[in-house]
Design an enzyme around this catalytic site. Structure first.
Site, PDB file in Angstrom:
ATOM      1  N   THR A 109       0.818  -1.208   0.000  1.00  0.00           N
ATOM      2  CA  THR A 109       0.000   0.000   0.000  1.00  0.00           C
ATOM      3  C   THR A 109       0.852   1.259   0.000  1.00  0.00           C
ATOM      4  O   THR A 109       1.979   1.276   0.504  1.00  0.00           O
ATOM      5  CB  THR A 109      -0.934   0.036   1.222  1.00  0.00           C
ATOM      6  OG1 THR A 109      -0.159  -0.053   2.427  1.00  0.00           O
ATOM      7  CG2 THR A 109      -1.934  -1.107   1.174  1.00  0.00           C
ATOM      8  N   ASN A 116       0.927   4.672   1.748  1.00  0.00           N
ATOM      9  CA  ASN A 116       0.384   5.166   3.009  1.00  0.00           C
ATOM     10  C   ASN A 116       0.446   6.695   3.064  1.00  0.00           C
ATOM     11  O   ASN A 116       1.490   7.290   2.754  1.00  0.00           O
ATOM     12  CB  ASN A 116       1.164   4.576   4.179  1.00  0.00           C
ATOM     13  CG  ASN A 116       1.106   3.060   4.197  1.00  0.00           C
ATOM     14  OD1 ASN A 116       0.095   2.474   3.823  1.00  0.00           O
ATOM     15  ND2 ASN A 116       2.185   2.423   4.613  1.00  0.00           N
ATOM     16  N   PHE A 152      -9.722  -8.783  12.549  1.00  0.00           N
ATOM     17  CA  PHE A 152      -9.711 -10.182  12.132  1.00  0.00           C
ATOM     18  C   PHE A 152      -8.841 -11.013  13.067  1.00  0.00           C
ATOM     19  O   PHE A 152      -7.936 -10.495  13.736  1.00  0.00           O
ATOM     20  CB  PHE A 152      -9.198 -10.284  10.688  1.00  0.00           C
ATOM     21  CG  PHE A 152     -10.111  -9.645   9.689  1.00  0.00           C
ATOM     22  CD1 PHE A 152     -11.132 -10.361   9.096  1.00  0.00           C
ATOM     23  CD2 PHE A 152      -9.970  -8.297   9.356  1.00  0.00           C
ATOM     24  CE1 PHE A 152     -11.993  -9.771   8.182  1.00  0.00           C
ATOM     25  CE2 PHE A 152     -10.820  -7.698   8.458  1.00  0.00           C
ATOM     26  CZ  PHE A 152     -11.838  -8.432   7.864  1.00  0.00           C
ATOM     27  N   GLU A 169      -4.395   3.918   3.696  1.00  0.00           N
ATOM     28  CA  GLU A 169      -3.542   2.932   3.036  1.00  0.00           C
ATOM     29  C   GLU A 169      -4.195   2.559   1.710  1.00  0.00           C
ATOM     30  O   GLU A 169      -5.310   2.040   1.684  1.00  0.00           O
ATOM     31  CB  GLU A 169      -3.383   1.687   3.910  1.00  0.00           C
ATOM     32  CG  GLU A 169      -2.777   1.988   5.280  1.00  0.00           C
ATOM     33  CD  GLU A 169      -2.792   0.773   6.191  1.00  0.00           C
ATOM     34  OE1 GLU A 169      -1.771   0.092   6.289  1.00  0.00           O
ATOM     35  OE2 GLU A 169      -3.866   0.532   6.793  1.00  0.00           O
ATOM     36  N   ARG A 181     -17.066  -1.298   3.142  1.00  0.00           N
ATOM     37  CA  ARG A 181     -17.450  -1.847   4.460  1.00  0.00           C
ATOM     38  C   ARG A 181     -16.750  -1.061   5.553  1.00  0.00           C
ATOM     39  O   ARG A 181     -15.805  -0.303   5.313  1.00  0.00           O
ATOM     40  CB  ARG A 181     -17.063  -3.335   4.568  1.00  0.00           C
ATOM     41  CG  ARG A 181     -15.568  -3.584   4.483  1.00  0.00           C
ATOM     42  CD  ARG A 181     -15.206  -5.024   4.783  1.00  0.00           C
ATOM     43  NE  ARG A 181     -13.784  -5.287   4.599  1.00  0.00           N
ATOM     44  CZ  ARG A 181     -12.846  -5.055   5.516  1.00  0.00           C
ATOM     45  NH1 ARG A 181     -13.179  -4.547   6.699  1.00  0.00           N
ATOM     46  NH2 ARG A 181     -11.578  -5.332   5.262  1.00  0.00           N
ATOM     47  N   TYR A 214       7.186   6.050  -2.820  1.00  0.00           N
ATOM     48  CA  TYR A 214       7.591   6.791  -1.631  1.00  0.00           C
ATOM     49  C   TYR A 214       7.991   8.218  -1.997  1.00  0.00           C
ATOM     50  O   TYR A 214       8.769   8.461  -2.915  1.00  0.00           O
ATOM     51  CB  TYR A 214       8.760   6.099  -0.933  1.00  0.00           C
ATOM     52  CG  TYR A 214       8.386   4.768  -0.317  1.00  0.00           C
ATOM     53  CD1 TYR A 214       7.380   4.688   0.637  1.00  0.00           C
ATOM     54  CD2 TYR A 214       9.027   3.594  -0.701  1.00  0.00           C
ATOM     55  CE1 TYR A 214       7.018   3.476   1.196  1.00  0.00           C
ATOM     56  CE2 TYR A 214       8.683   2.369  -0.148  1.00  0.00           C
ATOM     57  CZ  TYR A 214       7.675   2.320   0.803  1.00  0.00           C
ATOM     58  OH  TYR A 214       7.314   1.109   1.351  1.00  0.00           O
TER      59      TYR A 214
END
Length: 327
Positions: free
Chosen positions: A212, A214, A292, A263, A287, A274
């Protein structure tokens, strides 16, 4: 002047200010449909006069001046707002510093000094609820009453409605806080977006097969934590590229429950981002953020999220904010 869009600040010399221009006045947070109606009115009057149309806005936002310790969820920071204004066809923007001096300026002094003497306006467009001057006593009706004596035209735009309620920046903030992305998009006239620099993270996503980009958002960002379908812009001019993707905004409860972080996983992208500056447009909500039991369950859900994001993005092939260049 950069790319045809002039930014006039308090220190701008008189010779860079176009005389006889038409000014659309407002805070323009988000540059939503109500704001765009005011801008459209200014553009119409400017075309009739063969004069430039400018937005007049205030920085920092007056709310920040009057309540510096109260969280302020801005839909657009100054740069984002100016880029949106530049994308409307305006010739430029007058950015006025909102400080103690500005807060203490009477409405009459504002009209005569700023609008007439400094800017030399020939016409003004405002929204029905725009107020200005010390104690916010300046109003559209005051401008209309003063217009004949000043030799200017004033256009007051009524509210623009969405689902039988006036479009406003506060209504859009509420929609984003409730993850009602479709409603926010409708009121804005295009997707809500954020801009930020890609920073180094914990690199957990790479190990999960979802590397990802960020980005830290403003600490007062009120977007609901969750998973979103996004479209990402990178680069300027002929080097500008767009990518579809899926993003998480939140505290990563499965791992550290840390500070909020955006992310973004870009589909079909290979490379190092970067330090890059990305525009991330929010196309749909998938959602809420969840915790988890482990990495395997998380990856299964991420696979489902990515598939859902692709479906939402396929249904919105052209969805991206119209942004102009400001240098």
């Amino acid at each position: 002047m950069t790319s045809g869009f002039t930014i006039i600040r308090d220190t701008a010399p008189a010779d860079v200010i176009p005389r006889g221009g038409v000014v659309a006045m407002g805070n323009f947070d988000g540059v939503h449909l109500g704001h765009r109606a005011v801008i459209a009115a200014a553009l119409r009057m400017a075309r009739l006069r063969a004069k430039p149309a400018l937005a007049m806005t205030f920085e920092p936002h007056p709310r920040k001046f009057f309540s510096p310790n109260t969280p302020q969820f801005r839909l657009t920071d100054e740069t984002g707002k100016l880029r949106l204004l530049a994308g409307t066809g305006l010739a430029g923007a007058v950015v006025m510093t909102f400080d103690a001096t500005r807060a203490g300026t009477t409405a009459q002094d504002f009209i005569h000094h700023d609008l007439i003497e400094r800017l030399g306006v020939s016409a003004v467009a405002v929204g029905y609820d725009f107020h200005f001057g010390k104690g916010r006593v300046g109003s559209p009706s005051l401008l209309v009453s003063e217009a004949p004596r000043l030799g200017i035209e004033v256009d007051v735009q009524p509210h623009v409605d969405f689902e039988e309620r006036p479009v406003s920046s506060s209504a859009i903030r509420m929609a984003l806080a409730e993850a009602q992305i479709a409603n926010a998009t409708a009121m804005l006239g295009g997707p809500w977006f954020v801009t930020g620099e890609v920073i180094h993270g914990e690199k957990r996503g790479r190990g999960l097969g979802y590397p990802t980009a960020n980005i830290h958002l403003d600490r007062d960002c009120g977007l609901r934590h969750g998973i979103y379908a996004v479209r990402v812009g990178h680069g300027k001019g002929k080097d500008h590229r767009r990518f579809d993707g899926v993003a998480s905004f939140g505290r990563r409860p499965t791992f550290d429950n840390g500070a909020p972080l955006l992310e973004v996983f870009l589909f079909d992208f290979q490379g190092d981002l970067y330090g890059a500056i990305l525009d991330v447009a929010f196309i749909g909500f998938i959602r809420d953020e969840l915790k988890f039991d482990g990495a395997e369950a998380l990856v299964r859900q991420m696979d489902d999220d990515a598939a859902c994001a692709r479906i939402q993005l396929a249904a919105a092939p052209d969805a991206f904010p119209k942004l102009g260049e400001i240098g």
